[in-house]
Design a protein around this motif. Structure first.
Motif, PDB file in Angstrom:
ATOM      1  N   GLY A 175      -3.076   1.159   1.673  1.00 20.59           N
ATOM      2  CA  GLY A 175      -2.146   2.116   2.800  1.00 20.59           C
ATOM      3  C   GLY A 175      -3.155   3.195   3.217  1.00 20.59           C
ATOM      4  O   GLY A 175      -4.252   3.114   2.614  1.00 20.59           O
ATOM      5  N   ASN A 176      -2.617   3.946   4.317  1.00 16.91           N
ATOM      6  CA  ASN A 176      -3.698   5.109   4.705  1.00 16.91           C
ATOM      7  C   ASN A 176      -3.634   5.948   3.660  1.00 16.91           C
ATOM      8  O   ASN A 176      -4.440   6.679   3.792  1.00 16.91           O
ATOM      9  CB  ASN A 176      -2.876   5.737   5.923  1.00 16.91           C
ATOM     10  CG  ASN A 176      -1.477   6.020   5.553  1.00 16.91           C
ATOM     11  OD1 ASN A 176      -0.730   5.290   5.226  1.00 16.91           O
ATOM     12  ND2 ASN A 176      -0.915   7.176   6.077  1.00 16.91           N
ATOM     13  N   HIS A 177      -2.799   6.083   2.563  1.00 15.42           N
ATOM     14  CA  HIS A 177      -2.810   7.170   1.709  1.00 15.42           C
ATOM     15  C   HIS A 177      -4.115   6.774   0.462  1.00 15.42           C
ATOM     16  O   HIS A 177      -4.736   7.761  -0.027  1.00 15.42           O
ATOM     17  CB  HIS A 177      -1.367   7.271   0.871  1.00 15.42           C
ATOM     18  CG  HIS A 177      -0.565   7.992   1.706  1.00 15.42           C
ATOM     19  ND1 HIS A 177      -0.597   9.488   1.513  1.00 15.42           N
ATOM     20  CD2 HIS A 177       0.142   7.887   2.701  1.00 15.42           C
ATOM     21  CE1 HIS A 177       0.425  10.012   2.589  1.00 15.42           C
ATOM     22  NE2 HIS A 177       0.570   8.989   3.063  1.00 15.42           N
ATOM     23  N   VAL A 228      -0.082  -6.414   6.143  1.00 18.55           N
ATOM     24  CA  VAL A 228      -0.905  -5.345   6.532  1.00 18.55           C
ATOM     25  C   VAL A 228      -0.299  -3.884   6.346  1.00 18.55           C
ATOM     26  O   VAL A 228       1.096  -4.034   6.372  1.00 18.55           O
ATOM     27  CB  VAL A 228      -1.532  -5.322   8.017  1.00 18.55           C
ATOM     28  CG1 VAL A 228      -0.445  -5.338   9.182  1.00 18.55           C
ATOM     29  CG2 VAL A 228      -2.660  -4.388   8.196  1.00 18.55           C
ATOM     30  N   HIS A 229      -0.715  -2.853   6.319  1.00 20.79           N
ATOM     31  CA  HIS A 229       0.052  -1.527   5.931  1.00 20.79           C
ATOM     32  C   HIS A 229       0.833  -1.317   7.217  1.00 20.79           C
ATOM     33  O   HIS A 229       2.005  -0.691   7.209  1.00 20.79           O
ATOM     34  CB  HIS A 229      -0.909  -0.412   5.224  1.00 20.79           C
ATOM     35  CG  HIS A 229      -0.213   0.669   5.099  1.00 20.79           C
ATOM     36  ND1 HIS A 229       0.762   0.834   4.185  1.00 20.79           N
ATOM     37  CD2 HIS A 229      -0.006   2.058   5.559  1.00 20.79           C
ATOM     38  CE1 HIS A 229       1.576   2.086   4.001  1.00 20.79           C
ATOM     39  NE2 HIS A 229       0.793   2.462   5.111  1.00 20.79           N
ATOM     40  N   ALA A 230       0.017  -1.024   8.366  1.00 21.80           N
ATOM     41  CA  ALA A 230       0.749  -0.694   9.465  1.00 21.80           C
ATOM     42  C   ALA A 230       0.918  -1.493  10.684  1.00 21.80           C
ATOM     43  O   ALA A 230       1.930  -1.334  11.405  1.00 21.80           O
ATOM     44  CB  ALA A 230       0.060   0.859   9.985  1.00 21.80           C
ATOM     45  N   GLY A 238       0.841  -1.239  -0.129  1.00 14.37           N
ATOM     46  CA  GLY A 238       0.057  -0.084  -0.028  1.00 14.37           C
ATOM     47  C   GLY A 238       0.727   1.112  -0.132  1.00 14.37           C
ATOM     48  O   GLY A 238       2.159   1.174   0.008  1.00 14.37           O
ATOM     49  N   ASP A 239       0.126   2.490   0.142  1.00 11.10           N
ATOM     50  CA  ASP A 239       0.791   3.697  -0.155  1.00 11.10           C
ATOM     51  C   ASP A 239       1.608   4.057  -1.427  1.00 11.10           C
ATOM     52  O   ASP A 239       2.665   4.101  -1.644  1.00 11.10           O
ATOM     53  CB  ASP A 239       1.726   4.167   1.084  1.00 11.10           C
ATOM     54  CG  ASP A 239       1.057   4.641   2.241  1.00 11.10           C
ATOM     55  OD1 ASP A 239      -0.103   4.512   2.032  1.00 11.10           O
ATOM     56  OD2 ASP A 239       1.702   4.841   3.041  1.00 11.10           O
ATOM     57  N   PHE A 240       0.625   3.823  -2.439  1.00 10.05           N
ATOM     58  CA  PHE A 240       1.073   3.543  -3.968  1.00 10.05           C
ATOM     59  C   PHE A 240       1.496   5.148  -4.522  1.00 10.05           C
ATOM     60  O   PHE A 240       2.237   5.593  -5.187  1.00 10.05           O
ATOM     61  CB  PHE A 240       0.255   2.906  -4.765  1.00 10.05           C
ATOM     62  CG  PHE A 240      -0.045   1.604  -4.371  1.00 10.05           C
ATOM     63  CD1 PHE A 240       0.978   0.763  -4.744  1.00 10.05           C
ATOM     64  CD2 PHE A 240      -1.201   1.272  -4.039  1.00 10.05           C
ATOM     65  CE1 PHE A 240       0.565  -0.622  -4.350  1.00 10.05           C
ATOM     66  CE2 PHE A 240      -1.300  -0.198  -3.607  1.00 10.05           C
ATOM     67  CZ  PHE A 240      -0.307  -1.114  -3.606  1.00 10.05           C
TER      68      PHE A 240
HETATM   69 MN    MN Z   1       1.373   4.726   5.318  1.00 11.22          MN
END
Ligand code: MN
Length: 304
Positions: free
Chosen positions: A73-75, A139-141, A43-45
């Motif tokens: 991702g969060n983004h 997982v992302h975080a 994630g966070d592309f």
């Molecule tokens: Mn992130």
């Protein structure tokens, strides 16, 4: 199946092409492929980097061809919130100056409101929040079973992706679903005890701190708080009231934490693969072939 797990890209397509080549992926019929392995993206592309559309094109082609999987991702979560009306004239993610600054490069590069933007959003919504592959967790975080159960109960579809109502619920401040989404996509934070605060790198006074959830020995605030290395002694030497520590034997890989320096594992079962390609660091992969105990020898990276 053997997996090459790849950290946060943030629009650095050039590094992504070089990393995939380094890992022996070759472009054929419009997608990178490997004879015996698949890629997993953490994630966070998007946001920050110069070639966000190209990054999405490479990753989406691999996902469509079945040569890669990806998590949100969060983004990407933020991008969905930015573009989704809240029903009372605003958006799930408020269009504040700070939020706009963080997202502006993406909106310019993709063309805000364009068909390409709508298509990208539909793809973001199709990303699961985590992947449990049996011997490997992605997982992302942060991997946290209670937060996963909370989201799965009311916000996610059978594939582990937000449905429309679930996304709205996860954006509702003060709900357990909001906290769960924050923990999984942005990492757990705790309130510092007894009115303690510190100044972060932007000079803002903070009363909450991010936790090194992967370190089972980090039992006090002084040991568990992330990113304050030289000022650690200012923190209270009191136990952290937290159930976020990961102490299961299954390896977990994640991104998100802007690590610096030469890539290395955090522990024999935890590996953060975000080594800050968007801040002049390296784009990093872990080449996993089924092992339960991870090894630094399986890390690979390219410079920004
Ligand atoms: Mn992130």
């Amino acid at each position: 199946m053997n997996y090459d797990v790849i950290g946060d890209i943030h629009g650095h397509a050039d590094a992504l092409h070089r990393l995939l080549a380094r890992l022996d992926y070759r472009e054929r019929d419009g997608a990178y492929r490997h004879a015996s392995r698949k890629a997993i993206f953490l994630g966070d592309f998007i946001d920050r980097g110069p070639e966000q559309v190209e990054v999405l094109s490479v990753v989406r082609a691999m996902a469509a061809a079945g040569t890669a999987r990806a998590v949100m991702g969060n983004h990407e979560f933020n991008a969905l919130g930015w573009a989704t009306p809240d029903g009372s004239g605003g958006f799930l993610r408020p269009h504040t100056e700070k939020n706009e600054r963080q997202h502006a490069a993406f909106l310019v590069q993709i063309g805000s409101g364009s068909p390409a933007h709508r298509e990208a959003l539909a793809w973001f919504a199709s990303l699961p929040v985590w992947l449990d592959l049996g011997g490997l967790r992605i997982v992302h975080a942060c991997w946290h079973a209670a937060s996963q159960a909370c989201l799965a109960a009311t916000c996610l579809d059978a594939s582990g992706c937000f449905h429309d109502g679930g996304l709205r619920k996860a954006y509702r401040s003060g709900t357990p679903e909001h906290l769960a989404a924050d923990v999984l996509l942005k990492g757990p934070e705790v309130q510092l005890p007894g009115g303690h605060s510190f100044r972060d790198k932007d000079g803002h006074t903070r009363h909450e701190a991010r936790l090194r959830w992967w370190d089972r020995a980090a039992t006090t605030f002084r040991l568990a708080v992330l990113g304050l290395d030289e000022r650690r002694s200012e923190l209270p030497d009191e136990p952290v009231p937290s159930d976020y520590h990961y102490d299961e034997p299954v390896p977990v890989m994640f991104g998100h934490y802007w690590m610096s320096g030469r890539p290395q594992l955090l522990s024999p079962t935890t590996s953060c693969l975000d080594f800050s390609v968007a801040k002049g660091g390296v784009l990093t992969a872990y080449r996993w072939s089924g092992e339960a105990v991870l090894s630094n020898d399986n890390l690979a990276w390219v410079t920004a």
